[in-house]
Design an enzyme around this catalytic site. Structure first.
Site, PDB file in Angstrom:
ATOM      1  N   GLY A 148       0.823  -1.198   0.000  1.00 12.66           N
ATOM      2  CA  GLY A 148       0.000   0.000   0.000  1.00 12.66           C
ATOM      3  C   GLY A 148       0.864   1.258   0.000  1.00 12.66           C
ATOM      4  O   GLY A 148       2.052   1.224   0.345  1.00 12.66           O
ATOM      5  N   CYS A 149       0.254   2.367  -0.377  1.00 12.36           N
ATOM      6  CA  CYS A 149       1.010   3.607  -0.499  1.00 12.36           C
ATOM      7  C   CYS A 149       1.460   4.112   0.867  1.00 12.36           C
ATOM      8  O   CYS A 149       2.643   4.422   1.075  1.00 12.36           O
ATOM      9  CB  CYS A 149       0.191   4.653  -1.233  1.00 12.36           C
ATOM     10  N   PHE A 150       0.537   4.204   1.835  1.00 15.53           N
ATOM     11  CA  PHE A 150       0.914   4.668   3.175  1.00 15.53           C
ATOM     12  C   PHE A 150       1.936   3.725   3.823  1.00 15.53           C
ATOM     13  O   PHE A 150       2.927   4.190   4.383  1.00 15.53           O
ATOM     14  CB  PHE A 150      -0.308   4.785   4.087  1.00 15.53           C
ATOM     15  N   GLY A 153       5.508   4.405   2.501  1.00 17.70           N
ATOM     16  CA  GLY A 153       6.136   5.596   3.084  1.00 17.70           C
ATOM     17  C   GLY A 153       6.474   5.407   4.550  1.00 17.70           C
ATOM     18  O   GLY A 153       7.551   5.804   5.025  1.00 17.70           O
TER      19      GLY A 153
END
Lengths: 340, 340, 340, 340
Positions: A148-150, A153
């Site tokens: 996932g993107c979150f 990061g």
């Protein structure tokens, strides 16, 4: 040439796969699917691709895809990947890179977090390449669960301290561009609601938290004291993760920097900011920029990571994973700078 | 106290009427209607109004409204006003200020421009107060057709030269904030499509052109050489109209400025910019700021007008019109500066 | 490999040259100059280039540059190019591509428009490749005057009708991103002054008008009835040119489209929008997207062109020009899509 | 009528004082000072005030000011207030409301935090009215230290739990609009650097932290476990404070809400969001909107507060403080809704 197919080519991640693969020297896109837009040219739907593709969107089934693709990217909503993965895995040898959430968590965790039964469990490798060096061209599996993107990061912001076993508590206060919400207009994406604003949401219980816990506790076994609060900022792209980290020992900024530099040594997509990272510097690119500062008063550290949610947080990382498992150079087709 | 009602109180213009009337010393809002949100508090739907209204949205019919309102604002889509105006006009004395397009044009023009039959023609006065000084507290009618947002900005930019009979050709190149498109999410209002962009649309045939022709040809009889191209800019509020004007005679900037200053002398809501007007200076206010420059090489003049599309272009002008026909001071409740 | 140097590498166009050349297969950047930042790494000043350049900024003089460069890009302010061009041209064979305004106009016109004496006139070729097919790999000169950003967008919007001799009057109402103003903070670039706003400036007498007149009157001899009004929009990149064109004959939209398609046939960087062009679709790319509509009521046509001011309007076109005169493929290193 | 003067009237807070006081029924602005802009009309410098002030900016000294003002607002940079406060306090009875940081902290703390000697210590009352009910019309002092913007948002987010003695640790992750940085153009305020971005800064040691510690430890004696990380978002106005709070006891969302509602009962400028607060709903207003959610898994709570940094975070709160110590109604001149 690797023949690549994209299932779900009209959304933002589908478009980004097409945009990046347009410049990938070892890949040819042979199929791009859409139900709603079948029959339209890829470049009529994504006009930034005019001049790059003559391809037409088709409503292909998994069997058709398998015949014409060596690698298939699933750029579909959560729940839709599990509808096609079994058929894609049945016979054949195509590799599958799933950008949805369907294969990122163990089934029991998935069902709890997503609140519905998993229809088609399968073995998959969850791969952020910088923290999963065990995945190489010798990978024997066929299914990659693209993170996932979150979580990408957040994990990149905390992994070196986790690997050093130094975490005591972590709060990820993340700020994302709105493309993460998809290209269907909603109240949140309505321009007057977002411009000159910031929209916090799912303050304590976003579904991506489970991925963060999974990855960070893998690096620092037993550690689960993680909180996560996302916000949407007035930006199309990018995630700035502010990691508020309490460490077991007092560290200086130099100590922390050294831990990060050593952990990420030789990782081409990790760069350290001169002071703080900027979403502009990674916009449209597969890079993650990192910065940090230790609090002189206590055992706290603030670490910042900046990525493009659609690239390192989705399509770019998917292509990076493809490169790795297909035996290409990890950076192939992904060596372009951010667009300031 | 004037008792005011708002039909269609959940949209942007409904909200702006409520916002401005919250500070109007001579008006009390006694009714606000909504079908979809009936039963909800006004301040739950428009949270900026928390602390200002205890009012509940109701699904009232025109008859109910007439009993409890002296003035009724119609903040409904085009086509919906004509559904209720006949009943509102039947008996009673309430004044009606219609913010839709239904009564702005003669029936024959309306039907051609809007492409459908007018169901309930009625006498109405189209009033931009600065160019319609004939409408005063002695107005005998009951129905005001409140002007469109683009026509307000355009007419104010060209009226003085029209009144002087000096126009030869006019091109209005207008730039509007997106709230003009309403608060229903669409592809155009989708944040990633608008931020850092500008969206031209209806390049030669926007429906508001008919209002511009109507008003400007009224001031300079026979003059219809008007073109209009609107664009949406990344802004919630505001319309900047760039009027490219060809004049019958060569004029200097000083000549033009004098014509505008004389024409607008004593008009409280018209101000002249030091150099060029700015949307920021009129944001949230009922003011129109104007600037201009004559081309030294030829008979051309560029005139700029800046308004807030939701205030001077809609709700504010509606209240200004209410003030005038109700015998209040024209500026009452409307004397607040722009929010930079 | 062509050895390229950049004089003035810290500004936006310098950065864009570096960004694009980082991916150009036939070019190696051997020198990048700066007075203020000499001694710093290119990638410390432009952090988006971290991982791409190990180069250090130096305060080199023209003689040094000539020794280590085959092509030299001048990314300096107006007036600064003429300080170095004579020395660069003296002996040697390096090609010079000047992105400033110093060599775009005949000396007499330059001195009138820029209000100062030209210190070092020289023969230069003004080249927008799509309208200057006479410039090829056989170009014998050494100095290219790279066109201004507004003139590029404007000329591309009007050239086909000019070449057909059909123009009667043209008003270019242009909307630009703020990077065109450079990277020195000013009142105009101050975030609160620009966000949610639009800033018209130099309403009738911008210096780029002379370039537009030069190019369009070259295509339609004698035609000079051109006006130009620029505006800054809340965007970093992009120029949307709205060309309000009066034609000598009545044309339909289909007529106009045919004229444009024929004129631009075979031009790789020109694409036609499905409806209207969008800055997002050309963001960061060298493409120009075009759309148009004829007014059914009269002899007027609205043509829209969208470019990225820093790419097709500056650095990208400079590299396109370099490709052409160096005998490379016109599109080499420039085949990347816009970033939506 | 109270005669009010503004020292430093050209900055953002000066402008906001003028904007709000333009509508204050009990105040007349009798003096506005500026060194650089002396001699210019207030409305030429702040064009949004055209039509509201005929006042001219003057370079007045404190003695002049005392003669013509009952209340003097200091809207000057830190360090400049202490230059004039002694003279303003010498004789006379004028009240002084200092919007700078000069009198917010005890001298010893001030000198440590601001790194320079305090030139003119004086007794001052630090007042966020909602948490300092002891300041009333009976206030005997003459100097109010108006709180900083971040400390206002942070304190309002944590005060109820602090007053209940429930805090164990607090991290304020704050997101501010850029007007907090003032109206002098800098690299941070340069539009291309901020748009579509978020800029974290002073990650662990911002000077406003001392005010937060002062206020929160006053409410919960001995508690100093507070961290603060600010970020600039692409917005002109507003501060969203995300308070990550660890509590001594496990609390549900309902528990927390009750504590906040009771603590803020009767406070006109505090409102509770339906779900999460929005900067749009408080834009331009003196309101603070609050929302919260307890983490079901642990003893953590996320509390959000939204204010306008220039209003509740500066000029509005200054006028609120003026109202209180001058015996006016706390809300006088401040009852206007946010501008969505």
């Amino acid at each position: 040439m690797i023949k690549a197919g994209i299932i779900g080519a009209t959304g933002y991640t589908g478009e980004e796969l097409l945009r990046i693969l347009a410049g990938h020297p070892s890949v040819e896109v042979t199929a791009a699917t859409s139900r709603a837009a079948a029959g339209k040219k890829v470049s009529s739907v994504h006009e930034n691709l005019k001049g790059f593709y003559d391809l037409t969107l088709e409503n292909l089934n998994p069997d058709d895809m398998k015949k014409i693709c060596d690698v298939i990217f699933l750029a579909v909503p959560h729940g839709a990947a599990m509808e096609v993965v079994p058929e894609l895995l049945k016979d054949g040898t195509c590799k599958i890179i799933d950008l949805s959430a369907d294969y990122r968590l163990p089934v029991s965790v998935f069902e709890k977090v997503y609140g519905s039964k998993h229809k088609a469990p399968a073995d998959a490798a969850y791969v952020i390449p910088e923290v999963h060096p065990e995945i190489t061209k010798d990978f024997k599996g066929r299914l990659i669960a693209n993170p996932g993107c979150f979580p990408t990061g957040a994990t990149l912001a905390a992994a070196p301290l986790a690997a050093a076993g130094l975490l005591k508590s972590v709060i990820f206060d993340s700020k994302t561009g709105i493309t993460g919400a998809g290209n269907t207009p909603t109240e949140t994406t309505h321009y007057p609601n977002l411009t000159e604003n910031i929209i916090p949401y799912k303050l304590t219980a976003h579904r991506h938290l489970a991925e963060m816990v999974q990855e960070i506790s893998r690096l620092q076994p037993g550690f689960e004291n993680i909180s996560f609060t996302p916000h949407v900022i007035p930006a199309s792209r990018g995630i700035m993760t502010t990691a508020h980290i309490e460490t077991k020992e007092k560290l200086t900024t130099a100590d922390v920097k050294k831990i990060y530099e050593e952990y990420y040594a030789g990782k081409p997509f990790i760069q350290f900011a001169e002071t703080v990272p900027s979403l502009a510097n990674v916009r449209g690119s597969n890079y993650c920029h990192i910065g940090m500062e230790a609090d002189a008063r206590n055992n706290r550290v603030v670490v910042l990571s900046a990525i493009d949610n659609l690239v390192k947080g989705a399509a770019g990382q998917a292509i990076q994973n493809m490169n790795i498992i297909c035996g290409l150079k990890e950076t192939e087709g992904l060596r372009f700078p951010g667009l300031i």
